[in-house]
Design a protein around this motif. Sequence first.
Motif, PDB file in Angstrom:
ATOM      1  N   LEU A 285       0.834  -1.205   0.000  1.00 29.41           N
ATOM      2  CA  LEU A 285       0.000   0.000   0.000  1.00 29.41           C
ATOM      3  C   LEU A 285       0.865   1.249   0.000  1.00 29.41           C
ATOM      4  CD1 LEU A 285      -2.742  -1.128   2.532  1.00 29.41           C
ATOM      5  CD2 LEU A 285      -2.685  -1.381   0.044  1.00 29.41           C
ATOM      6  N   GLU A 286       0.677   2.055  -1.020  1.00 26.01           N
ATOM      7  CA  GLU A 286       1.517   3.237  -1.194  1.00 26.01           C
ATOM      8  C   GLU A 286       0.640   4.454  -1.476  1.00 26.01           C
ATOM      9  OE1 GLU A 286       4.693   5.368  -0.850  1.00 26.01           O
ATOM     10  OE2 GLU A 286       4.556   3.241  -0.382  1.00 26.01           O
ATOM     11  N   ASN A 287       0.682   5.433  -0.583  1.00 20.32           N
ATOM     12  CA  ASN A 287      -0.096   6.646  -0.791  1.00 20.32           C
ATOM     13  C   ASN A 287       0.492   7.451  -1.934  1.00 20.32           C
ATOM     14  OD1 ASN A 287      -1.060   9.557  -0.250  1.00 20.32           O
ATOM     15  ND2 ASN A 287      -2.282   8.324   1.160  1.00 20.32           N
ATOM     16  N   ALA A 288      -0.354   7.882  -2.836  1.00 21.67           N
ATOM     17  CA  ALA A 288       0.106   8.575  -4.038  1.00 21.67           C
ATOM     18  C   ALA A 288       0.763   9.907  -3.743  1.00 21.67           C
ATOM     19  CB  ALA A 288      -1.068   8.787  -4.996  1.00 21.67           C
ATOM     20  N   ARG A 289       0.582  10.416  -2.536  1.00 19.71           N
ATOM     21  CA  ARG A 289       1.168  11.715  -2.213  1.00 19.71           C
ATOM     22  C   ARG A 289       2.646  11.630  -1.828  1.00 19.71           C
ATOM     23  NH1 ARG A 289      -2.957  14.296   1.862  1.00 19.71           N
ATOM     24  NH2 ARG A 289      -3.983  12.270   1.884  1.00 19.71           N
ATOM     25  N   ARG A 290       3.179  10.434  -1.799  1.00 21.44           N
ATOM     26  CA  ARG A 290       4.628  10.321  -1.574  1.00 21.44           C
ATOM     27  C   ARG A 290       5.386  10.899  -2.768  1.00 21.44           C
ATOM     28  NH1 ARG A 290       6.643   6.840   2.857  1.00 21.44           N
ATOM     29  NH2 ARG A 290       5.288   5.021   3.133  1.00 21.44           N
ATOM     30  N   ALA A 291       6.603  11.344  -2.499  1.00 18.36           N
ATOM     31  CA  ALA A 291       7.460  11.889  -3.551  1.00 18.36           C
ATOM     32  C   ALA A 291       7.884  10.776  -4.511  1.00 18.36           C
ATOM     33  CB  ALA A 291       8.687  12.540  -2.930  1.00 18.36           C
ATOM     34  N   PRO A 292       8.154  11.121  -5.775  1.00 11.78           N
ATOM     35  CA  PRO A 292       8.534  10.099  -6.764  1.00 11.78           C
ATOM     36  C   PRO A 292       9.695   9.222  -6.339  1.00 11.78           C
ATOM     37  CG  PRO A 292       8.032  12.163  -7.867  1.00 11.78           C
ATOM     38  CD  PRO A 292       7.989  12.455  -6.405  1.00 11.78           C
ATOM     39  N   LEU A 293      10.740   9.803  -5.774  1.00 14.17           N
ATOM     40  CA  LEU A 293      11.895   9.007  -5.382  1.00 14.17           C
ATOM     41  C   LEU A 293      11.553   8.044  -4.253  1.00 14.17           C
ATOM     42  CD1 LEU A 293      14.877  11.536  -5.587  1.00 14.17           C
ATOM     43  CD2 LEU A 293      14.250   9.718  -7.195  1.00 14.17           C
ATOM     44  N   GLU A 294      10.636   8.443  -3.352  1.00 12.68           N
ATOM     45  CA  GLU A 294      10.194   7.543  -2.287  1.00 12.68           C
ATOM     46  C   GLU A 294       9.453   6.350  -2.876  1.00 12.68           C
ATOM     47  OE1 GLU A 294       9.165   9.811   1.711  1.00 12.68           O
ATOM     48  OE2 GLU A 294       8.079  10.670   0.029  1.00 12.68           O
ATOM     49  N   VAL A 295       8.557   6.621  -3.804  1.00 13.80           N
ATOM     50  CA  VAL A 295       7.803   5.531  -4.446  1.00 13.80           C
ATOM     51  C   VAL A 295       8.757   4.588  -5.175  1.00 13.80           C
ATOM     52  CG1 VAL A 295       6.058   4.981  -6.183  1.00 13.80           C
ATOM     53  CG2 VAL A 295       5.704   6.917  -4.630  1.00 13.80           C
ATOM     54  N   ASP A 296       9.728   5.151  -5.879  1.00 15.87           N
ATOM     55  CA  ASP A 296      10.687   4.319  -6.602  1.00 15.87           C
ATOM     56  C   ASP A 296      11.504   3.452  -5.654  1.00 15.87           C
ATOM     57  OD1 ASP A 296       9.791   5.537  -8.881  1.00 15.87           O
ATOM     58  OD2 ASP A 296      11.542   6.829  -9.157  1.00 15.87           O
ATOM     59  N   ARG A 297      11.933   4.040  -4.548  1.00 19.25           N
ATOM     60  CA  ARG A 297      12.756   3.297  -3.594  1.00 19.25           C
ATOM     61  C   ARG A 297      11.974   2.134  -2.991  1.00 19.25           C
ATOM     62  NH1 ARG A 297      13.551   7.067   0.306  1.00 19.25           N
ATOM     63  NH2 ARG A 297      14.924   8.210  -1.092  1.00 19.25           N
ATOM     64  N   ILE A 298      10.712   2.383  -2.671  1.00 24.24           N
ATOM     65  CA  ILE A 298       9.877   1.334  -2.091  1.00 24.24           C
ATOM     66  C   ILE A 298       9.579   0.249  -3.117  1.00 24.24           C
ATOM     67  CG2 ILE A 298       7.534   0.904  -1.217  1.00 24.24           C
ATOM     68  CD1 ILE A 298       7.838   3.679   0.206  1.00 24.24           C
ATOM     69  N   CYS A 299       9.313   0.649  -4.339  1.00 21.23           N
ATOM     70  CA  CYS A 299       9.053  -0.328  -5.398  1.00 21.23           C
ATOM     71  C   CYS A 299      10.273  -1.223  -5.610  1.00 21.23           C
ATOM     72  CB  CYS A 299       8.695   0.406  -6.693  1.00 21.23           C
ATOM     73  SG  CYS A 299       8.231  -0.686  -8.049  1.00 21.23           S
TER      74      CYS A 299
END
Length: 533
Positions: free
Chosen positions: A106-120
Amino acid sequence: MGHQQGSTPVEAEMALPQRADGGDGLRRIHEGALQWAITTPDAPALTEGARTWSYAALAASVERAAAFLRGIGVRAGDRVMLVGENGAALAAFILAASRLDACAVLENARRAPLEVDRICCHCDPRRVVYLVGNSPDARAHALRAEASLSRLDELGEVACGPLNESAATDPVSGTERDLAVLIYTTGTTGEPKGVMLMHANLLFLGRMMVQLRRLHPADRVYGALPITHVMGLAAVFGGTFRAGAQLFIVPRFNVADCAAALATHGITIMQGAPAMFAKLAEHARSHPVAAPRLRFIAAGGAPIDATVKADTEALFPGLTLHNGYGLTEGSGLCWTRLDDPRADDSVGRALPGVELKLLDAQGQPVPAGGVGELWARGPQVMQGYYRNPALTARVLRDGGWFNTEDLARIDADGNVFIVGRTKDLIISGGFNVYPLEVENALNAHPAVVHSAVVGRAGASSEDVIAFVELVAAQRPALAELQAFLGERISPYKRPREIYAMAALPCSPNGKVLKNRLKQMLAQSDMPDATRLA
């Protein structure tokens, strides 16, 4: 059960059977919601905007989402990353992943792009699905990833990233101890921490909402807390559907929209972060707020202070702003009880089946009335951190004990009082300063809506630094706030500097991002903060 400092009153709730599956044979989180599609198919389940889904319609949407996931190659044991905000589509896909024995990241869309990439990169999902229909931020992430768009009837547009054929599956045993969701803790620095929550963890919290908060099918629950975070997912989302009640889900909190919903939609239950209630009380100073059917309000996700509690209870006469304590790794651990309302800032007693203890820095029990690190074990404690056995071993010990790394004290009746985070403790002039105590004192000033206190390293000690969110059009002088604090806290606890901000940086669930404030101080980069003089 209970704690190790004094005895807790014997209650009927403690005699209930404790089963890992949540007490009624459920093995998957979707089962608690979709059982109502059989027993009360026409009952309202979910409202988003102008549209309401019955439980039968919700079940059909879950099946449609499950068919979509199956069609893009998601299998049992896979991780499917869901990037979105609160809405019917995200709700359906969370339940659909459960339906397929897959794990929803579960990933909130309001995270910064680099945060989303790191988690992915860390969770290595089979697919990434972006719920773009109600979230411009999710759409931006999808465009950046060059995801392909699809339309799923009433669920709207979704976007799908490429198939990750090398993604390994996680074991699936067919029991409630299988992995249900991965939730990554907030923060913008350091290695991501993926909290592994089992179906049993979430089912237990849903059951507690029915048992202790007395949710029933006639309830209408306001759903502003993100269901990508544990409180919104386990208590609001899970509890509502476990009870067969109706969830009014909104993408994000807006104080005017919340006030309108309370007045016109017959909302009976509202749970939120303390900052949400603080903003609602401030809004009420210039706008009428009516909530004719509201019967239960509760705060969680961040410490609450006496001012927010008093202002909220004045806004809703006859209601107690209940309190609770939990964290991503442990969901809800303590709640105040409906039949034992508190006038103080206690987070209540441990939930049935939960044990608590306080240990000092050497791992020894803290004397009665003392402050120590809070350790817990119970049915809602996480399985561990995904692909991080070293960090898991640091906080999870033999026997299932989990170190919350929060500082607390426990009174003789088992009521827990959170003092602060171990890592947030400030050592100023050789004295311990608990930020929460300073924040409570600041929040009592009529010009302060919300505050956050952090430490800044000095030559031989730490400075106490405060950030405040002020009531509109008010700008008190530093001397005024210092004089106000002088009547409430000792000199060594008073902030050396106070900065005003239009809005404190918060995660989507309303938790102040203190790491970001510390970074601003360390880098002397504070364009959004004004130092009070």
